[in-house]
Design an enzyme around this catalytic site. Structure first.
Site, PDB file in Angstrom:
ATOM      1  N   CYS A 122      21.437  28.863  71.625  1.00  0.00           N
ATOM      2  CA  CYS A 122      22.627  28.937  71.830  1.00  0.00           C
ATOM      3  C   CYS A 122      23.272  27.699  72.250  1.00  0.00           C
ATOM      4  O   CYS A 122      23.550  26.940  71.252  1.00  0.00           O
ATOM      5  CB  CYS A 122      22.840  30.086  72.804  1.00  0.00           C
ATOM      6  SG  CYS A 122      24.448  30.805  72.962  1.00  0.00           S
ATOM      7  N   HIS A 142      20.089  34.259  70.944  1.00  0.00           N
ATOM      8  CA  HIS A 142      19.030  34.106  71.822  1.00  0.00           C
ATOM      9  C   HIS A 142      17.585  34.894  71.692  1.00  0.00           C
ATOM     10  O   HIS A 142      17.519  36.031  72.031  1.00  0.00           O
ATOM     11  CB  HIS A 142      19.497  34.806  73.285  1.00  0.00           C
ATOM     12  CG  HIS A 142      20.495  34.124  74.003  1.00  0.00           C
ATOM     13  ND1 HIS A 142      20.273  32.958  74.783  1.00  0.00           N
ATOM     14  CD2 HIS A 142      21.920  34.317  73.894  1.00  0.00           C
ATOM     15  CE1 HIS A 142      21.669  32.390  75.382  1.00  0.00           C
ATOM     16  NE2 HIS A 142      22.508  33.200  74.456  1.00  0.00           N
ATOM     17  N   GLU A 178      14.808  34.739  72.731  1.00  0.00           N
ATOM     18  CA  GLU A 178      14.190  34.664  74.042  1.00  0.00           C
ATOM     19  C   GLU A 178      14.123  36.111  74.395  1.00  0.00           C
ATOM     20  O   GLU A 178      13.208  36.883  75.213  1.00  0.00           O
ATOM     21  CB  GLU A 178      14.273  33.753  75.023  1.00  0.00           C
ATOM     22  CG  GLU A 178      15.614  34.069  75.860  1.00  0.00           C
ATOM     23  CD  GLU A 178      16.800  33.255  75.133  1.00  0.00           C
ATOM     24  OE1 GLU A 178      16.578  32.988  73.920  1.00  0.00           O
ATOM     25  OE2 GLU A 178      17.787  33.038  75.987  1.00  0.00           O
TER      26      GLU A 178
HETATM   27  N1  GLN Z   1      28.790  27.961  76.132  1.00  0.00           N
HETATM   28  C1  GLN Z   1      28.617  28.363  75.085  1.00  0.00           C
HETATM   29  C2  GLN Z   1      29.378  29.270  74.250  1.00  0.00           C
HETATM   30  O1  GLN Z   1      29.897  30.184  75.011  1.00  0.00           O
HETATM   31  C3  GLN Z   1      27.018  28.524  74.857  1.00  0.00           C
HETATM   32  C4  GLN Z   1      26.651  29.931  75.543  1.00  0.00           C
HETATM   33  C5  GLN Z   1      25.196  30.285  75.657  1.00  0.00           C
HETATM   34  O2  GLN Z   1      24.500  29.227  75.762  1.00  0.00           O
HETATM   35  N2  GLN Z   1      24.779  31.339  76.068  1.00  0.00           N
HETATM   36  O3  GLN Z   1      29.412  29.385  73.213  1.00  0.00           O
END
Ligand code: GLN
Length: 535
Positions: A381, A507, A509
């Site tokens: 992410c 994600h 994970e």
């Molecule tokens: N802050 C970033 C976004 O909103 C990444 C979010 C995250 O890593 N969950 O796109």
């Protein structure tokens, strides 16, 4: 349908979630269908708006619900399918009750905690029971007995148990039996008091799971049994684990917890076959390989903030018969001392998700270090966005490249807000959330690791790769190896020339289990092992 209610006493952080999940694993391995749910007594509607310092990681479900991290334990230990129905907070209960009141649904009655709030809580138990079609529903109540805010939940489960009747519901209380150094003894008083507190509300626990640092011994078990009014075999020892949380199901099996639960609930099921878990434990205790993985983040002092990430790394290790030493690295430390100083000697570098500007520069330096020194890199992410910013700055020579999250007026917004996000003002539940399809590029490392061309992965973000720059990236040895099915959203990037440089907007994970390690984590650790052999 049978019901197990898990409460906690004495202190928080006793591992109620782990205990509930481990019992789930045991019952599943006896051939029963299990469902799990968590009740959280705080007033936030969901933990999505809470700071990781307050609440640890926000765990995202398939349907996009932002939930308590205990639901992560449930999914990792069992095959249960979780949706937004499986996590209920006081905030949600009151929201529903108040909306009903405004609609006039209570027909002029005085709206009260009992019965209106407690009914709403019981409805949720019935709903999850109905939807899951499970043999056993395990419901964990967050917080500690004695908390004011937990009372409506305890009252609700007391009434519920009465409703479904004897033999159909049981109360399992997780408690602490502390070791007092000066006395050289384990002490049972806090447990007695917390059970007394439960009895005050009318709940008499059937089983006490006693968290302790030392063996309880026969005498202490007898004492707890006597003073807490729980049969001797209902006093279960759950000692601190030596190697891994994945020992807990096996430990509870040795204590015959699942036998007792089946007996009390009149469930006829053969003994649990735990051979998969035994094999996992063997790999954790005596692995063939060992690698050191650096996780560069900002909530490093806090174990719970990247819970699923740490677990998924361990699963990647299990898949490779490798132990993993996870080094938690504060991104700001890299900003102060330089990347080489902090990252030298690591076999792999992982940058997890995150929000806010603090530590960003340190993460960019970590990605650069991994790229330039052929150290395997996995970005999750924010970790993908960081890899994109780094590449733009140092390879495409766009020194001001940034995400508009951190610099709204940047000259080169290589990461920018999704159009649909531009007018969002309400913060709760408005990100791009939950499982979305991702199409993988033919011949990519990702496609090879997944062994598939379309995968579904969970999201939680607002910002995206900016396609305005896509051609420039592609011409410089950077590939987009996964995208949304219509091709517009970049989901996965790779550097094919690098031993392993892969990052995703989603994600992975959240979908990894010890019994089914996620392919990207598996591939990452394979690369780290290969790298560890090189100078
Ligand atoms: N802050 C970033 C976004 O909103 C990444 C979010 C995250 O890593 N969950 O796109």
């Amino acid at each position: 349908m049978k019901y197990v209610f898990v409460t906690g006493g004495v202190v928080s952080s006793l591992g109620k979630g782990l205990t509930a999940a481990s019992l789930g694993a045991l019952l599943e391995n006896r051939g029963l269908k299990v469902a799990l749910q968590k009740f959280d007594p705080y007033l936030n509607v969901d933990p999505g708006t809470m700071n990781p310092y307050q609440h640890g990681e926000v765990y995202v479900l398939e349907d996009g619900a932002e939930t308590d991290l205990d639901l992560g334990h449930y999914e990792r230990f069992t095959h249960t399918q979780l949706t937004r129905f499986n996590n209920l907070t006081s905030g949600q209960v009151y929201q529903t009750v108040l909306e009903k009141e405004r609609r006039g649904a209570y027909l002029g009655k005085t709206v009260q905690v009992i019965p209106h709030v407690t009914d709403e809580i019981q409805n949720r138990i019935y709903q999850v029971a109905e939807k899951s079609k499970a043999d056993v529903l395990i419901t964990e109540i967050g917080g500690t007995t004695g908390d004011i805010e937990g009372l409506p939940f305890l009252e609700a489960i007391r009434e519920f148990a009465l409703d479904v009747g004897y033999n159909n519901a049981l109360f399992l209380h997780v408690t602490l039996v502390p070791f007092i150094k000066a006395a050289g003894e384990l002490k049972t008083k806090p447990t007695q008091q917390s059970v007394a507190k439960l009895r005050e509300i009318g709940i008499a626990p059937h089983i006490l799971v006693c968290r302790c640092e030392q063996p309880l011994g026969k005498e202490l078990r007898q004492k707890i049994s006597m003073f807490c009014n729980v049969p001797y075999e209902g006093v279960i020892e759950e000692r601190d684990v030596e190697h891994s949380i994945y020992e807990v199901p096996l430990m509870l099996q040795r204590e015959r917890l699942d036998d007792l639960v089946c007996r009390l609930l009149r469930l006829d099921a053969p003994p649990a076959n735990m051979s998969i878990w035994q094999d996992i434990l063997r790999k954790l205790i005596a692995p063939q390989h060992r690698v050191r993985i650096g996780v560069v983040g900002k909530y490093i002092g806090l174990n719970d903030a990247y819970k699923s990430v740490y677990e998924a790394i361990i699963h990647g290790g299990i898949a490779n018969d490798s132990g993993v030493d996870i080094e938690k690295i504060d991104a700001e430390e890299i900003e102060r001392g330089g990347a080489a100083k902090r990252l030298k000697g690591l076999n792999g570098i992982l940058v997890p998700g995150g929000f806010g500007e603090r530590g960003i520069q340190g993460k960019v330096l970590a990605a650069q270090y991994a790229r330039e020194n052929n150290v395997p890199y996995l970005g999750l992410c924010l970790g993908m966005q960081i890899a994109v910013i780094e590449f733009a700055r140092n390879v495409l020579k766009l020194p001001h490249a940034h995400s508009t999250e951190f610099d709204p007026d940047t000259q080169d917004p290589v990461i920018a807000l999704l159009d649909e996000q531009k007018n969002v003002t309400r913060m709760g539940g408005t990100m791009r959330l939950g499982a979305q399809a991702c199409q993988l590029a033919l011949g990519s490392r990702a496609a090879q690791l997944y062994g598939a061309f379309v995968v579904h992965e969970r999201h939680r973000h607002r910002y995206e790769f900016n396609n305005f720059y896509r051609d420039r990236f592609m011409k410089s040895g950077f590939t987009v190896s996964g995208s949304s099915p219509d091709g517009t959203l970049v989901e996965l990037i790779e550097l094919p020339e690098h031993p392993f440089f892969l990052a995703c907007q989603f994600h992975p994970e959240f979908q990894s289990k010890p019994t089914a390690p996620h392919p990207l984590f598996k591939g990452f650790i394979t690369a780290c092992i290969a790298q560890s052999g090189k100078p």
